[in-house]
Design an enzyme around this catalytic site. Structure first.
Site, mmCIF file in Angstrom:
data_model
loop_
_atom_site.group_PDB
_atom_site.id
_atom_site.type_symbol
_atom_site.label_atom_id
_atom_site.label_comp_id
_atom_site.label_asym_id
_atom_site.label_seq_id
_atom_site.Cartn_x
_atom_site.Cartn_y
_atom_site.Cartn_z
ATOM 1 N N LEU A 1 44.064 40.629 34.304
ATOM 2 C CA LEU A 1 43.566 42.260 33.612
ATOM 3 C C LEU A 1 44.158 42.995 33.381
ATOM 4 C CD1 LEU A 1 40.275 43.091 33.393
ATOM 5 C CD2 LEU A 1 40.143 43.762 35.766
ATOM 6 N N ALA B 1 45.163 42.963 43.598
ATOM 7 C CA ALA B 1 44.740 42.220 44.230
ATOM 8 C C ALA B 1 45.771 41.008 45.393
ATOM 9 C CB ALA B 1 43.191 41.549 43.936
ATOM 10 N N THR C 1 34.746 39.083 43.565
ATOM 11 C CA THR C 1 35.075 38.397 43.475
ATOM 12 C C THR C 1 33.738 37.372 43.378
ATOM 13 O OG1 THR C 1 36.357 36.001 43.964
ATOM 14 C CG2 THR C 1 36.362 37.882 45.228
ATOM 15 N N ASP C 2 33.878 36.351 43.857
ATOM 16 C CA ASP C 2 32.832 35.361 43.609
ATOM 17 C C ASP C 2 33.124 34.579 45.373
ATOM 18 O OD1 ASP C 2 34.372 34.017 42.079
ATOM 19 O OD2 ASP C 2 33.048 32.327 42.128
ATOM 20 N N TYR D 1 40.781 34.953 51.751
ATOM 21 C CA TYR D 1 40.412 35.466 50.435
ATOM 22 C C TYR D 1 39.615 36.506 50.290
ATOM 23 C CZ TYR D 1 40.975 36.369 45.487
ATOM 24 O OH TYR D 1 40.461 37.058 44.420
ATOM 25 N N LYS E 1 38.611 40.362 50.897
ATOM 26 C CA LYS E 1 37.643 40.686 49.561
ATOM 27 C C LYS E 1 36.694 41.099 49.743
ATOM 28 C CE LYS E 1 39.360 41.179 45.570
ATOM 29 N NZ LYS E 1 39.750 42.105 45.359
ATOM 30 N N TRP F 1 36.666 33.127 38.435
ATOM 31 C CA TRP F 1 37.421 32.154 37.746
ATOM 32 C C TRP F 1 38.772 32.752 36.143
ATOM 33 C CZ3 TRP F 1 34.708 26.728 36.734
ATOM 34 C CH2 TRP F 1 33.633 26.871 38.061
#
Length: 283
Positions: free
Chosen positions: A13, A62, A103-104, A127, A131, A152
């Protein structure tokens, strides 16, 4: 001129934001890698933020080694929780706008419907737990912050599923890919643009938002699309997760509902295939 600090500058990113930054010359951009903004040393991090004096922080850094986190819990929590807490407090105390990426994996994967921002969180690995702790700390320290949950993530930069598949499909005659984990990919270039659209918007609406590309697919179906666009001859077989054990459990279903970010910021979210095609054209 407002200064934007991008943490995790060498990540997927961060690298996409660097490419995009030339479109926004009205900002002074500061791209910080882990040596310039050190998330695993909180005293140093505080000093570095005070020295940088940003007006806006895009926290893309992260600890993302999902399987390794199972044996490096302290490090994962330092980077994903305590450092985020410190950044959020710094942003609040210094009137700095903060967009933090989550995150998902904060979800347990037991839903069968697309998850909105109010869906119950219940991470099933270290993880995800680290988060989620970061999200909660961010909101606690700084109610004016924006958190974007994504899933993803891939890009032409860094290590990711698409690049791994591209390599394997050229090296092997056949590969196996799990077909019972459902979600949607996120092209990092699209997410970077969405972050800038939020910044450029007249509205700053704090809170949690979901962002991924459109589409509901498995990793296996994603691999088939990669095969199609890369014109690879490799045979791709779908397998259940239990045939591919990993140290960290993955959510079986983590499709994100994007209605909130589309409505509030009038964002056009591309279909995953459209974005995957775009990435193939850029590599």
């Amino acid at each position: 001129m407002k200064k934007i600090l991008v943490t995790g500058a060498n990540g997927q990113l961060g690298s996409e934001l660097l490419e995009l930054s030339s479109v926004y010359p009205k900002y002074e951009w500061c791209f910080a890698d882990r040596t310039q903004i050190t998330l695993d040393n909180l005293d140093l991090l505080k000093a570095q933020l005070n020295e940088t004096k940003p007006d806006i922080i895009l926290n893309c850094a992260a600890y993302t080694a999902v399987d390794k986190a199972e044996s490096e819990k302290d490090l994962a929590f330092t980077v994903n929780h305590l450092a985020v807490k410190l950044i959020a407090k710094y942003a609040k105390d210094n009137d700095v706008k903060l967009i933090h990426i989550s995150t998902d994996y904060v979800f347990d994967g037991t839903s069968s419907l697309a998850l909105n921002e109010e869906a119950k969180t219940n991470p099933i690995n270290i993880y995800g737990a680290s988060k989620l702790a970061g999200e909660l700390a961010c909101q606690e320290e700084n109610q004016g912050s924006i958190i974007i949950r994504t899933s993803w993530v891939y890009s032409k930069f860094g290590n990711n599923f698409v690049k791994t598949m591209q390599r394997l499909m050229q090296e092997r005659e056949s590969i196996n890919v799990v077909n019972d984990q459902i979600g949607s990919p996120t092209y990092a270039a699209d997410l970077a643009k969405a972050m800038m659209d939020i910044l450029e918007s007249e509205r700053w609406m704090p809170g949690i938002y979901n962002y991924s590309n459109e589409g509901e697919i498995s990793w296996y179906e994603f691999a088939l699309s990669i095969k199609e666009f890369g014109n690879y001859k490799c045979k791709v077989e779908g397998i259940p997760s239990q045939s591919y054990p990993t140290p960290a459990r993955r959510p079986e279903f983590s499709l994100l509902d994007k209605n909130k970010i589309k409505t509030i910021y009038n964002l056009d979210v591309p279909d995953y295939k459209e974005s995957l095609k775009k990435m193939f054209k850029r590599t």
